[in-house]
Design an enzyme around this catalytic site. Structure first.
Site, mmCIF file in Angstrom:
data_model
loop_
_atom_site.group_PDB
_atom_site.id
_atom_site.type_symbol
_atom_site.label_atom_id
_atom_site.label_comp_id
_atom_site.label_asym_id
_atom_site.label_seq_id
_atom_site.Cartn_x
_atom_site.Cartn_y
_atom_site.Cartn_z
ATOM 1 N N GLU A 43 -9.956 1.786 13.352
ATOM 2 C CA GLU A 43 -9.301 0.561 13.796
ATOM 3 C C GLU A 43 -7.935 0.874 14.406
ATOM 4 O O GLU A 43 -7.149 1.647 13.855
ATOM 5 C CB GLU A 43 -9.148 -0.359 12.591
ATOM 6 C CG GLU A 43 -8.452 -1.680 12.844
ATOM 7 C CD GLU A 43 -8.331 -2.510 11.578
ATOM 8 O OE1 GLU A 43 -7.987 -3.701 11.690
ATOM 9 O OE2 GLU A 43 -8.583 -1.974 10.474
ATOM 10 N N LYS A 121 -11.614 -8.655 16.481
ATOM 11 C CA LYS A 121 -11.774 -8.819 15.039
ATOM 12 C C LYS A 121 -11.753 -10.295 14.662
ATOM 13 O O LYS A 121 -10.859 -11.042 15.059
ATOM 14 C CB LYS A 121 -10.647 -8.068 14.330
ATOM 15 C CG LYS A 121 -10.721 -8.003 12.818
ATOM 16 C CD LYS A 121 -9.596 -7.105 12.299
ATOM 17 C CE LYS A 121 -9.603 -6.942 10.796
ATOM 18 N NZ LYS A 121 -8.514 -6.036 10.343
ATOM 19 N N TYR A 127 -2.892 -10.690 3.189
ATOM 20 C CA TYR A 127 -2.591 -10.552 1.768
ATOM 21 C C TYR A 127 -2.184 -9.110 1.519
ATOM 22 O O TYR A 127 -2.362 -8.237 2.369
ATOM 23 C CB TYR A 127 -3.820 -10.904 0.911
ATOM 24 C CG TYR A 127 -5.059 -10.110 1.266
ATOM 25 C CD1 TYR A 127 -5.299 -8.861 0.690
ATOM 26 C CD2 TYR A 127 -5.971 -10.587 2.197
ATOM 27 C CE1 TYR A 127 -6.412 -8.127 1.013
ATOM 28 C CE2 TYR A 127 -7.091 -9.853 2.538
ATOM 29 C CZ TYR A 127 -7.313 -8.630 1.951
ATOM 30 O OH TYR A 127 -8.418 -7.886 2.290
ATOM 31 N N CYS A 161 -13.147 -3.582 10.178
ATOM 32 C CA CYS A 161 -12.530 -3.646 8.846
ATOM 33 C C CYS A 161 -12.862 -4.925 8.075
ATOM 34 O O CYS A 161 -13.947 -5.065 7.548
ATOM 35 C CB CYS A 161 -11.018 -3.451 8.980
ATOM 36 S SG CYS A 161 -10.232 -2.880 7.439
ATOM 37 N N SER A 187 -7.715 0.826 6.384
ATOM 38 C CA SER A 187 -7.513 0.098 5.133
ATOM 39 C C SER A 187 -6.682 0.953 4.190
ATOM 40 O O SER A 187 -7.130 2.022 3.756
ATOM 41 C CB SER A 187 -8.874 -0.220 4.502
ATOM 42 O OG SER A 187 -8.727 -0.851 3.249
ATOM 43 N N ASP A 307 10.562 13.034 -14.061
ATOM 44 C CA ASP A 307 10.402 12.392 -12.757
ATOM 45 C C ASP A 307 10.733 13.353 -11.617
ATOM 46 O O ASP A 307 9.956 13.510 -10.673
ATOM 47 C CB ASP A 307 11.295 11.149 -12.661
ATOM 48 C CG ASP A 307 10.865 10.049 -13.615
ATOM 49 O OD1 ASP A 307 9.651 9.869 -13.798
ATOM 50 O OD2 ASP A 307 11.741 9.370 -14.180
ATOM 51 N N ASN A 384 27.241 4.884 -13.921
ATOM 52 C CA ASN A 384 26.890 4.719 -12.518
ATOM 53 C C ASN A 384 27.740 5.597 -11.603
ATOM 54 O O ASN A 384 27.267 6.057 -10.555
ATOM 55 C CB ASN A 384 27.027 3.250 -12.113
ATOM 56 C CG ASN A 384 25.954 2.376 -12.717
ATOM 57 O OD1 ASN A 384 24.888 2.858 -13.080
ATOM 58 N ND2 ASN A 384 26.226 1.081 -12.828
ATOM 59 N N GLU A 413 11.179 2.114 -13.627
ATOM 60 C CA GLU A 413 12.617 2.002 -13.387
ATOM 61 C C GLU A 413 12.913 0.993 -12.283
ATOM 62 O O GLU A 413 13.861 0.202 -12.382
ATOM 63 C CB GLU A 413 13.175 3.374 -13.011
ATOM 64 C CG GLU A 413 13.110 4.378 -14.141
ATOM 65 C CD GLU A 413 13.427 5.797 -13.694
ATOM 66 O OE1 GLU A 413 13.689 6.639 -14.568
ATOM 67 O OE2 GLU A 413 13.414 6.057 -12.474
#
Length: 558
Positions: A43, A121, A127, A161, A187, A307, A384, A413
């Protein structure tokens, strides 16, 4: 009758019309030399997916139209070769008082230098990460074209699609005479999506009685990844073939028609685990973001925690050790084991490793602010400041050497704001932004047990995985001092953020009210941080990014 077709499962770059066109031309010529007479591209292959507001620029649409003509002209000499190219087309039809959108998400069938058919299409998704109704008008036609040599051609019904997720477009194609369904797609990946597609396409096959070929895009584009995983289904719904995932591939299928019965034969890649898919998605997302945007490499702050360790392993698998740099920036509260573990991990991965103490800068900041802060106890302000010093140092190295800063914050986080704006959030690409902390641990174990890219087994020291997580911004700090246990926190985030469950529904499922109210309150309070965070790789069905569009100023509390 036998038709050999090829799916060009390729990695395109948004806006690189010349490069994308040449990829299609080369794929078609190679497929033709291999006796294929039908080539399917994904696509919007001519422009890459998704080009977002580029679609609103008339010059962009015109350039896409010109690129399609270029492909057609270049393939004029390939007798009996049909090539399906995805592209946007159309424009705005203006009257005195309004502009009527006439742009389409389309695909054209090219044969011997001509555009013999164009399909728009019909079903436009709007969404999750999709917002195609912002750009395109739904089509209302049907496209059935012939593929193969003269006298033994197969009638192919073309879908794009989302069309294939509804019953009507496939049924209309069959009613128009289609003997085979060809579905071209772009997709975005999330864990498990590839096998969901296979199941959904089985429904289309069972409803129509037609075999189906599914051509899918591969590659990373900003925050989304496309995993390939093209496939073919026989008319009885059985899997006829499956292409590799997360790599470019010319997926070849033989379509044989005997006395009206059609059978497809192709190679079948084995079923993959969710962890394999997830790791490859993260690696491809980093590789393409860094490579397509022209960065010479990447750097990150290596703290000795899980992490940053996971991000380092992903980066090395994606880019190679020679293009990754790790920087340890100890503060007054950094534990000795953090130094040792960071050094060991960098050594295992073979990357450049530097240590830059932030103690002098931290003391200088406190001295500068001493008069204003007089009489006030140290709190998150000083925590910080440390994070922001580190962010400044990393960005300085990035500016000087050109490498992109990879941030190391996870989804837990990001949800709760357990991160510092302009501190550990400072950077260009958030690799594990969509991985909950519990999934971070799971993937660290998986990577230590597997070496998918040959960069080294067990890269993460076991102590990094087993010691309690800590930001190390104050004495004896642990994440769980401020947050519920990650198993609880992540389950609440999953229910509230990913699946839109209400607070009362989550409590009714057995979660402690105090935990639920705390986590959901933090999610709402920290929207302003997330708006300023770098883009990151989407691997769940709902990420903090285009999937999540909540107001910062917001009094709704349910």
């Amino acid at each position: 009758m036998t038709l050999k077709l090829c799916v060009a499962q390729l990695n395109f770059i948004v806006g690189d019309l010349e490069g994308n066109a040449q990829k299609i031309i080369t794929a078609a010529q190679d497929a033709y030399a291999d006796c294929a007479r039908l080539l399917l591209t994904p696509e919007l292959s001519i422009c890459g997916y998704a080009a977002e507001d580029l679609y609103l620029r008339p010059a962009f649409i015109q350039a896409c139209d010109d690129a399609v003509k270029k492909v057609a002209h270049a393939l004029a000499g390939l007798k009996d070769m049909a090539v399906v190219v995805g592209h946007p087309t159309g424009g705005d039809s203006r009257t005195r008082s309004t502009a009527v959108q006439k742009r389409f998400n389309a695909a054209s069938v090219l044969r011997e230098g001509q555009v013999v058919a164009t399909y728009a299409k019909r079903e436009l998704p709007n969404y999750q990460v999709f917002d195609e109704r912002r750009y395109f008008t739904p089509g209302d036609g049907v496209c059935v074209f012939e593929a193969g040599a003269e006298g033994q051609r197969l009638r192919v019904g073309l879908l794009i699609c989302e069309d294939a997720w509804f019953e009507q477009p496939a049924r209309l194609a069959k009613e128009a005479g289609a003997e085979l369904l060809a579905v071209i797609n772009a997709s975005p990946f999330h864990v498990g999506k590839g096998y969901e597609r296979e199941e959904m396409m089985c429904q289309r096959v069972q409803e129509t009685g037609l075999p189906l070929v599914y051509a899918h895009l591969v590659g990373g584009q900003d925050e989304v990844v496309f995993e390939g995983h093209s496939f073919a289904l026989n008319a009885n719904g059985t899997l006829a073939g499956r292409a590799p995932s997360f790599k470019e591939n010319s997926f070849v299928a033989l379509v044989e028609s005997t006395q009206g019965a059609i059978k497809i034969e192709a190679t079948v890649e084995p079923v993959r685990t969710p962890e394999q898919d997830l790791w490859d998605a993260l690696v491809l997302g980093v590789r393409d973001y860094v490579g397509k945007n022209g960065f010479p490499g990447a750097l990150l702050g290596l703290s000795g925690g899980i992490d940053s360790a996971l991000v380092l392993a992903i980066a090395v698998d994606a880019l190679g050790a020679d293009k990754v740099r790790a920087v340890m920036m100890p503060s007054p509260y950094t534990a000795d084991i953090s130094w040792l573990d960071a050094r060991e991990m960098a050594q295992r991965m073979g990357v450049r490793y530097d240590e830059i103490s932030i103690v002098p800068q931290f003391e200088a900041f406190k001295a500068s602010l001493a008069a204003d802060f007089a009489g006030r106890a140290e709190d998150t302000t000083e925590e910080n400041i440390q994070a922001r010093i580190r962010g400044t140092l990393l960005m300085a190295l990035s500016n000087k050497f050109g490498s992109i800063v990879l941030t190391t914050g996870n989804k837990s986080e990001m949800a709760t704001g357990y991160c510092t704006l302009y501190g550990d959030m400072a950077g260009g690409f958030a690799v594990i932004k969509d991985l909950a902390k519990t999934l971070v641990f799971k993937m660290a174990h998986w990577r230590n047990a597997n070496d998918p890219y040959g960069t080294g087994a067990s890269p993460i020291p076991e102590r990094i995985i087993t010691r309690p997580p800590s930001a190390e911004l104050r004495p004896d700090q642990k994440d769980q001092d401020s947050l519920p246990p990650y198993e609880v926190l992540d389950a609440i985030v999953d229910r509230y953020m990913e699946n839109d469950q209400s607070i009362e529904t989550i409590i009714a499922a057995g979660f402690d009210r105090a935990d639920v109210e705390k986590v959901t309150r933090l999610i709402k309070l920290n929207e302003y941080k997330r708006r300023q965070s770098p883009v990151g790789i989407r691997v769940t069905h709902r990420s903090f990014g285009k999937d999540w569009r909540y107001p910062i100023t917001n009094y709704f509390r349910a």
